[in-house]
Enzyme design. Structure first.
Site, PDB file in Angstrom:
ATOM      1  N   PRO A  95      -7.514   2.124  -0.177  1.00  0.00           N
ATOM      2  CG  PRO A  95      -9.409   0.988  -0.607  1.00  0.00           C
ATOM      3  CD  PRO A  95      -8.643   1.512   0.328  1.00  0.00           C
ATOM      4  CD  GLU A  96      -3.231   6.716  -2.614  1.00  0.00           C
ATOM      5  OE1 GLU A  96      -3.212   7.547  -3.510  1.00  0.00           O
ATOM      6  OE2 GLU A  96      -2.496   6.633  -1.756  1.00  0.00           O
TER       7      GLU A  96
END
Length: 270
Positions: free
Chosen positions: A2-3
């Site tokens: 996840p960014e």
């Protein structure tokens, strides 16, 4: 992994159910994540969660006595569920709330983290971070000043959290393509016009991803269990060998800093 957009989507998802609620119980099923979960996290019990905020890729559950710091790692996710839902495999942490719901942390690869920040004392993981990319502090003048004299590759430069937080691999690829900048260009070669374009594109790409629910990769789903769908609009990431969406030339792939990098040799000349 996840960014920033995915983490922001998680924050927006849990916030309505969490803010203003009292923590009635902390259940830790697996204390060994990226770092051992500290016993001090139990101080969250009995506290009202005043705000759910984000710094870089860290989610912050703020209370009057301290802050729980959550990192989703490579495969972590949060759900807000009724307390009647039985935990499943890889559900490592539960934060039970006074409204009958539970914040449930799921992390198959256990690269995430739950930490505790005492009072207003800054936690070491939050030190030495650059500005948030969607704020006015991240601007062309700032970027040029940080880039001055640096020979490191432009892609590595904008992925450095000491320069700007949250520009991970996916969005670095996309932003550099949209700005027409080769990922291996020395950071110090950036002009003011290019810096202006790059800052604008980083902001635009990240904001679009947040609006559209985060990028769907194999590990990411939103708080409600629905996958994000920005991946449908990625222009170059993961598309080496395909025609450039702007000029039709074949997209090429290289590795920079051990990360896959896709670019157009015509639209992004070195």
């Amino acid at each position: 992994m996840p960014e920033l957009p995915e983490v922001e989507v998680s924050r927006l998802g849990i916030m309505p159910y969490v803010e203003g609620q009292t923590v009635t119980e902390i259940t830790i099923r697996q204390p060994k994540l990226r770092w051992p979960i500290p016993e001090t996290l139990q101080q969250l019990k009995g506290q009202v969660i005043r705000r759910v905020t984000r710094r870089a890729k860290y989610l912050l559950l703020e209370t009057d006595v301290g802050t729980a710091i959550v990192h989703l790692g490579m495969s972590g996710s949060l759900r807000v569920l009724p307390t009647s839902f039985a935990p499943e495999k890889h559900d490592h942490v539960d934060v039970t709330l006074s409204n009958g719901r539970v914040i449930r942390y799921h992390d198959p690869r256990r690269f995430g983290a739950w930490l505790w920040q005492e009072g207003d004392l800054p936690h070491p993981v939050l030190g030495n971070l650059g500005p948030e990319p969607l704020t006015d502090a991240f601007n062309p003048d700032y970027l040029l000043a940080k880039a001055a004299g640096k020979k490191m590759a432009m892609k590595s430069f904008i992925m450095d959290n000491a320069v700007v937080v949250g520009v991970g691999n996916i969005y670095a690829n996309e932003s550099l393509f949209c700005a027409g900048i080769h990922p291996k260009r020395p950071a110090g070669s950036l002009s003011f016009v290019e810096a202006t374009k790059l800052v604008d594109e980083i902001k635009t790409v990240l904001a679009a991803a947040i609006t559209q629910g985060g990028t769907t990769l194999k590990d990411f789903t939103q708080v409600d269990g629905k996958a994000g769908y920005f991946a449908q609009e990625l222009r170059v990431y993961g598309k080496s060998g395909a025609p450039c969406p702007a000029c039709g030339v074949t997209l090429e792939r290289m590795v920079i800093g051990q990360r896959a990098t896709v670019f157009c040799p015509q639209c992004q000349p070195l």
